[in-house]
Design a protein around this motif. Structure first.
Motif, mmCIF file in Angstrom:
data_model
loop_
_atom_site.group_PDB
_atom_site.id
_atom_site.type_symbol
_atom_site.label_atom_id
_atom_site.label_comp_id
_atom_site.label_asym_id
_atom_site.label_seq_id
_atom_site.Cartn_x
_atom_site.Cartn_y
_atom_site.Cartn_z
ATOM 1 N N CYS A 146 -0.854 -12.708 -40.302
ATOM 2 C CA CYS A 146 -0.652 -11.727 -39.214
ATOM 3 C C CYS A 146 0.430 -10.730 -39.616
ATOM 4 C CB CYS A 146 -0.227 -12.469 -37.942
ATOM 5 S SG CYS A 146 0.359 -11.374 -36.630
ATOM 6 N N CYS B 105 0.193 -6.250 -35.716
ATOM 7 C CA CYS B 105 -0.315 -4.924 -35.316
ATOM 8 C C CYS B 105 -0.440 -4.790 -33.790
ATOM 9 C CB CYS B 105 -1.665 -4.654 -35.965
ATOM 10 S SG CYS B 105 -3.006 -5.610 -35.238
ATOM 11 N N ARG B 106 -0.569 -5.930 -33.108
ATOM 12 C CA ARG B 106 -0.625 -5.982 -31.646
ATOM 13 C C ARG B 106 -1.978 -5.627 -31.050
ATOM 14 N NH1 ARG B 106 4.275 -2.232 -31.327
ATOM 15 N NH2 ARG B 106 5.087 -3.064 -33.250
ATOM 16 N N CYS C 219 -4.519 -7.470 -30.850
ATOM 17 C CA CYS C 219 -5.012 -8.601 -30.060
ATOM 18 C C CYS C 219 -4.231 -8.762 -28.763
ATOM 19 C CB CYS C 219 -4.984 -9.888 -30.884
ATOM 20 S SG CYS C 219 -3.336 -10.374 -31.405
ATOM 21 N N CYS D 240 -8.493 -8.563 -37.716
ATOM 22 C CA CYS D 240 -7.655 -8.853 -38.885
ATOM 23 C C CYS D 240 -8.145 -10.146 -39.515
ATOM 24 C CB CYS D 240 -6.197 -9.011 -38.446
ATOM 25 S SG CYS D 240 -5.956 -10.464 -37.400
HETATM 26 S S1 SF4 Z 1 -1.138 -8.932 -34.075
HETATM 27 FE FE1 SF4 Z 1 -3.116 -9.893 -33.657
HETATM 28 S S2 SF4 Z 1 -4.690 -8.492 -34.435
HETATM 29 FE FE2 SF4 Z 1 -2.706 -7.889 -35.321
HETATM 30 S S3 SF4 Z 1 -2.601 -8.956 -37.287
HETATM 31 FE FE3 SF4 Z 1 -1.576 -10.282 -35.810
HETATM 32 S S4 SF4 Z 1 -3.183 -11.657 -35.066
HETATM 33 FE FE4 SF4 Z 1 -4.203 -9.936 -36.084
#
Ligand code: SF4
Ligand code: SF4
Length: 370
Positions: A62, A65-66, A68, A38
């Motif tokens: 952010c 979306c999870r 990471c 992202c």
């Molecule tokens: S949850 Fe993690 S991967 Fe998803 S948008 Fe947020 S920082 Fe980016």
């Protein structure tokens, strides 16, 4: 969870969220495994230190979306306890609270605050209806509540929303600046508009998001599109109806097979599908990715959107029946509650995210990364 009790140490939930985000991002900045998911991680790598303004900017980039979280080797139960989506969602709440102090009431008691807001709006609609009445000889909803009463109610709620949104966006710009990062660059704004309209970063770097667990999906992006584009279609139907009615003197209500009728119906169905899907995703989310407070806060505003869409369709179905009056009052009250709630919380996310995307595009343009 690991580490010291940051709320006790810092004295407030907001300061604790910022402290935890700073700790986690310093670890992420050394690791950088999630760079492709992202905009947050590429924006993070442009920084060595994280002031509150940087953390709020990154949190609004952010979208939870999870990806990471599921990819992270330092996620709980590892002793580092890195949970970026949960941490960022709490920093986002702090950004709403800094932009509009009344947000705290919605965050801490979301169901109660939403019910109170809805009740107040029902009373306000009824007040305007009693004071100004229906149009003599008016058809459909104009017989229940006349043009003047609707315009007076709409202007009251929209005036509050527009004033609050403007103040909130200016405050965000002041505390998540510096101001020159919002650039004069039209290309950055254009790029941000494209990223926002396509929900680019809800694609999880091309494989989808961890919407429901370890497997990837595009469910959240689909529901979000349905809700946002459904809302846009309903807004277009209302605006077009106002032009027909006030400028072209074609009195409302309009038949199902007409441009406002079709836009309103399709938009309403899309909003119901989108908000129901998002409420379901919130329901199965669980404590590992968000706090119960954050979920209740998000859910209460989704429920308001669902009520607005469902009562809009009920209005059309109730045309010519005795249920038109309660359906119209509930519809107008839910629209009023949505407008009043806009500057106080989650809806600010759309504006903050757009400013964050523009700032991100501008930073990359200045560093000639793209
Ligand atoms: S949850 Fe993690 S991967 Fe998803 S948008 Fe947020 S920082 Fe980016
Ligand atoms: S979330 Fe975990 S895997 Fe991803 S960059 Fe941060 S520490 Fe590394």
């Amino acid at each position: 969870m690991h580490g010291p009790d940051l709320v006790a140490l810092t004295g407030s939930k907001g300061e604790a969220a910022l402290a935890e985000a700073r700790r986690a991002l310093q670890i992420c900045n050394a690791c950088r495994y999630c760079e492709g998911y992202c905009a947050v991680f590429p924006a993070m790598t442009l920084r060595r230190e994280f002031a509150d303004a940087d953390l709020i900017h990154l949190a609004n980039l952010c979208h939870g979306c999870r990806d990471c979280l599921y990819a992270c080797q330092y996620a709980p139960p590892h002793e580092f306890g890195i949970n970026i989506p949960k941490t960022m969602s709490e920093v986002r709440i702090e950004s709403y609270a800094r932009a509009a102090p009344g947000t705290r009431l919605l965050v801490d008691r979301p169901q109660l605050a939403t019910a109170l807001l809805l009740g107040m709006m029902v009373a306000l609609v009824e007040l305007y209806r009693r004071l100004l009445g229906g149009d003599p000889g008016g058809r459909g909803f104009y017989a229940v509540m006349g043009r003047e009463a609707m315009i007076a109610f709409g202007l009251t709620a929209a005036g509050f929303a527009l004033t609050g949104l403007t103040i909130g966006l200016l405050r965000y710009r002041a505390f998540a600046g510096p101001a020159d990062h919002f650039g004069p660059s039209l290309r950055s704004w254009w790029r941000a508009a494209g990223d926002a309209a396509t929900l680019r970063y809800l694609g999880g770097g091309g494989v989808g998001c961890n919407d429901t667990g370890e497997s990837f999906s595009y469910k959240r992006r689909l529901y979000h599109h349905l809700m946002a584009w459904g809302f846009a279609a309903c807004f277009a139907a209302t605006s077009l109806g106002a032009i027909y009615d006030h400028l072209l003197h074609w009195p409302a209500p309009y038949p199902w097979i007409s441009v406002p009728g079709l836009l309103g119906t399709v938009g309403g169905i899309a909003m119901i599908a989108g908000t129901t899907g998002l409420i379901w995703l919130k329901r199965i989310e669980g404590d590992s990715v968000s706090s119960p407070t954050t979920r209740a806060f998000d859910r209460s505003l989704l429920i308001l959107l669902l009520i607005a869409a469902a009562t809009g369709l009920a209005n059309r179905l109730a045309h010519g029946t005795a249920t038109l009056t309660p359906a119209l009052i509930m519809h107008l009250a839910s629209i009023g509650a949505l407008l009043v709630a806009m500057p106080l919380g989650k809806f600010m996310h759309a504006g903050f995210r757009f400013l964050a995307l523009a700032r991100h595009a501008d930073e990359r343009r200045r560093l000639r990364i793209d």
